[in-house]
Motif scaffolding. Structure first.
Motif, PDB file in Angstrom:
ATOM      1  N   GLY A 185      53.754  55.271  41.344  1.00 49.34           N
ATOM      2  CA  GLY A 185      53.461  54.492  40.659  1.00 49.34           C
ATOM      3  C   GLY A 185      54.686  54.050  39.999  1.00 49.34           C
ATOM      4  O   GLY A 185      54.786  53.291  39.360  1.00 49.34           O
ATOM      5  N   ALA A 186      55.617  54.815  39.286  1.00 47.38           N
ATOM      6  CA  ALA A 186      56.083  54.533  38.429  1.00 47.38           C
ATOM      7  C   ALA A 186      57.288  52.704  38.765  1.00 47.38           C
ATOM      8  O   ALA A 186      57.820  52.276  38.120  1.00 47.38           O
ATOM      9  N   LEU A 187      58.052  53.764  39.936  1.00 47.24           N
ATOM     10  CA  LEU A 187      59.646  53.149  41.193  1.00 47.24           C
ATOM     11  C   LEU A 187      58.285  51.537  41.146  1.00 47.24           C
ATOM     12  O   LEU A 187      59.107  50.591  40.997  1.00 47.24           O
ATOM     13  N   ILE A 188      57.269  51.498  41.289  1.00 46.77           N
ATOM     14  CA  ILE A 188      56.669  50.370  42.462  1.00 46.77           C
ATOM     15  C   ILE A 188      56.171  49.652  41.137  1.00 46.77           C
ATOM     16  O   ILE A 188      56.402  48.751  41.360  1.00 46.77           O
ATOM     17  N   SER A 189      55.597  49.966  40.069  1.00 52.50           N
ATOM     18  CA  SER A 189      55.459  48.927  38.576  1.00 52.50           C
ATOM     19  C   SER A 189      56.604  48.618  38.517  1.00 52.50           C
ATOM     20  O   SER A 189      56.959  47.747  37.743  1.00 52.50           O
ATOM     21  N   VAL A 190      57.896  48.555  38.124  1.00 50.90           N
ATOM     22  CA  VAL A 190      58.916  48.200  37.013  1.00 50.90           C
ATOM     23  C   VAL A 190      59.663  47.386  37.884  1.00 50.90           C
ATOM     24  O   VAL A 190      60.408  46.700  37.465  1.00 50.90           O
ATOM     25  N   ALA A 191      58.992  47.774  39.973  1.00 52.58           N
ATOM     26  CA  ALA A 191      60.235  46.329  40.304  1.00 52.58           C
ATOM     27  C   ALA A 191      59.023  44.963  40.522  1.00 52.58           C
ATOM     28  O   ALA A 191      59.940  44.165  40.775  1.00 52.58           O
ATOM     29  N   GLY A 195      61.483  42.455  38.482  1.00 56.33           N
ATOM     30  CA  GLY A 195      61.558  40.988  39.106  1.00 56.33           C
ATOM     31  C   GLY A 195      60.917  39.789  38.309  1.00 56.33           C
ATOM     32  O   GLY A 195      61.947  38.400  38.273  1.00 56.33           O
ATOM     33  N   ALA A 196      59.581  39.899  37.848  1.00 56.95           N
ATOM     34  CA  ALA A 196      58.975  38.572  36.882  1.00 56.95           C
ATOM     35  C   ALA A 196      59.964  38.908  35.603  1.00 56.95           C
ATOM     36  O   ALA A 196      60.607  37.625  34.873  1.00 56.95           O
ATOM     37  N   ARG A 197      60.909  39.871  34.525  1.00 59.39           N
ATOM     38  CA  ARG A 197      61.774  39.442  33.533  1.00 59.39           C
ATOM     39  C   ARG A 197      62.899  39.032  33.652  1.00 59.39           C
ATOM     40  O   ARG A 197      63.724  37.900  33.507  1.00 59.39           O
ATOM     41  N   LEU A 198      63.373  39.015  35.567  1.00 60.30           N
ATOM     42  CA  LEU A 198      64.034  38.741  35.886  1.00 60.30           C
ATOM     43  C   LEU A 198      64.092  36.928  35.938  1.00 60.30           C
ATOM     44  O   LEU A 198      65.545  36.563  35.297  1.00 60.30           O
ATOM     45  N   ALA A 199      63.296  36.697  36.454  1.00 58.75           N
ATOM     46  CA  ALA A 199      63.229  35.152  36.297  1.00 58.75           C
ATOM     47  C   ALA A 199      62.835  34.752  35.105  1.00 58.75           C
ATOM     48  O   ALA A 199      62.133  33.212  34.973  1.00 58.75           O
ATOM     49  N   GLY A 200      62.470  35.616  33.820  1.00 58.00           N
ATOM     50  CA  GLY A 200      62.171  34.770  32.718  1.00 58.00           C
ATOM     51  C   GLY A 200      60.349  34.939  32.361  1.00 58.00           C
ATOM     52  O   GLY A 200      60.093  33.979  31.339  1.00 58.00           O
ATOM     53  N   PHE A 209      51.873  41.454  35.449  1.00 56.59           N
ATOM     54  CA  PHE A 209      52.522  41.949  37.133  1.00 56.59           C
ATOM     55  C   PHE A 209      52.610  43.643  37.058  1.00 56.59           C
ATOM     56  O   PHE A 209      52.752  44.010  37.988  1.00 56.59           O
ATOM     57  N   LYS A 210      53.332  44.433  35.546  1.00 57.08           N
ATOM     58  CA  LYS A 210      52.802  45.663  35.329  1.00 57.08           C
ATOM     59  C   LYS A 210      51.396  46.754  35.782  1.00 57.08           C
ATOM     60  O   LYS A 210      51.891  46.557  36.264  1.00 57.08           O
ATOM     61  N   ASP A 211      50.678  45.451  35.663  1.00 53.90           N
ATOM     62  CA  ASP A 211      49.177  45.991  35.610  1.00 53.90           C
ATOM     63  C   ASP A 211      49.364  46.178  36.924  1.00 53.90           C
ATOM     64  O   ASP A 211      48.503  47.256  37.732  1.00 53.90           O
TER      65      ASP A 211
END
Length: 296
Positions: A185-191, A195-200, A209-211
């Motif tokens: 789950g960790a690598l899926i959650s951070v993915a 994407g959301a973080r890069l988009a601001g 989105f982490k949840d």
């Protein structure tokens, strides 16, 4: 093939085409190492993690093309983990996606080194997101930090360690959840988060989105456990029953098949509820259904 399946295939092909641009150049490293790295990374797969990066960025208004470096970096980390998982000291698998595993084709030592090289080079790819128009430099720093946590001892490697340490032992469901949320789950959650973080995205949306990624990751792992019991080897591209042969604890071995299926349904509905109020949620709604009902 429906519209969602066409979109998944299209996004997967984009990643397939772009990965070679973010791997080391052929003349910069030993040929055998290059061949082992490219053999493993370019051998196909669902490309779920990079697609999550791209579609999460797009969800919050950033063109997915702008986050391809991070998407490719996360896929390199995933590929390294598969190379190491397949080794005799770990899961001891001979096939991956219907082809010989990396160590079967290149030997165990080269497979280990190929995994090491992919893990470290992944952060070179991720750092390439710096300086792209529309992406804040501090966002790239944040995702380097969070991806390193997700991939390391506090995430994927920690989950893998707990998985190995509990082979053949009786464990409770909380321990199994720890293993699954970290190992898979960790690598899926951070993915989804990256994407959301890069988009601001806002702090609230980042948390959501982490949840979302956490629940998608759990569904993915539980379905993996189910497929290891009742999957079709010709579709999976690898033998079924490896968890049983290796005396591993799984959701099926602890909860049973029917309860595992019910848990997939429960978590899928919870994931859908998280994004139900967003107007542009169709892709993620379909993705949750796809992961819950996949046959490979």
């Amino acid at each position: 093939m429906n519209d969602f399946e066409k979109e998944m295939k299209h996004m997967s092909q984009i990643i397939d085409n772009e990965l070679i641009n973010y791997l080391p150049q052929k003349d910069t490293l030993p040929l055998k190492l290059y061949n082992a790295m490219t053999y493993s990374v370019l051998s196909g797969g669902k490309r779920l993690r990079p697609i999550l990066v791209m579609k999460s960025a797009e969800f919050f208004g950033l063109s997915y093309e702008k986050v391809i470096p991070t998407a490719c970096g996360i896929e390199m980390i995933h590929s390294y983990s598969l190379i190491h998982d397949d080794l005799p000291a770990m899961d001891n698998d001979d096939l991956r996606r219907g082809k010989p595993t990396c160590h079967k084709k290149f030997g165990e030592a080269i497979a280990l080194l190929a995994g090491d090289a992919l893990l470290t080079h992944a952060f070179c790819a991720i750092a390439s997101n710096y300086g792209i128009d529309g992406i804040l430099p501090e966002a790239v720093i944040d995702i380097v930090r969070e991806i390193s946590i997700a991939a390391g001892g506090c995430g994927m490697v920690g989950g893998q360690t707990a998985d190995i340490d509990t082979v053949g032992k009786d464990i409770d469901i909380d321990t199994l959840f720890y293993i699954s949320t970290h190992k898979t789950g960790a690598l899926i959650s951070v993915a989804t988060w990256a994407g959301a973080r890069l988009a601001g995205a806002s702090p609230r949306d980042l948390s959501l989105f982490k949840d979302l990624g956490d629940k998608i990751g759990l569904v993915f792992q539980i379905v993996d456990d189910i497929l290891d019991v009742k999957g079709d080897e010709s579709i999976l591209g690898k033998p079924i029953g490896s968890d049983l042969r290796n005396h591993k604890n799984t959701f099926v071995s602890i909860l049973g098949l029917e309860e595992s299926l019910r848990l997939v349904n429960k978590l899928s509905n919870e994931a859908k509820d998280l994004i139900s109020d967003y107007p542009n949620n169709e892709f993620f709604m379909n993705l949750i259904e796809f992961i819950a009902n996949r046959d490979h």
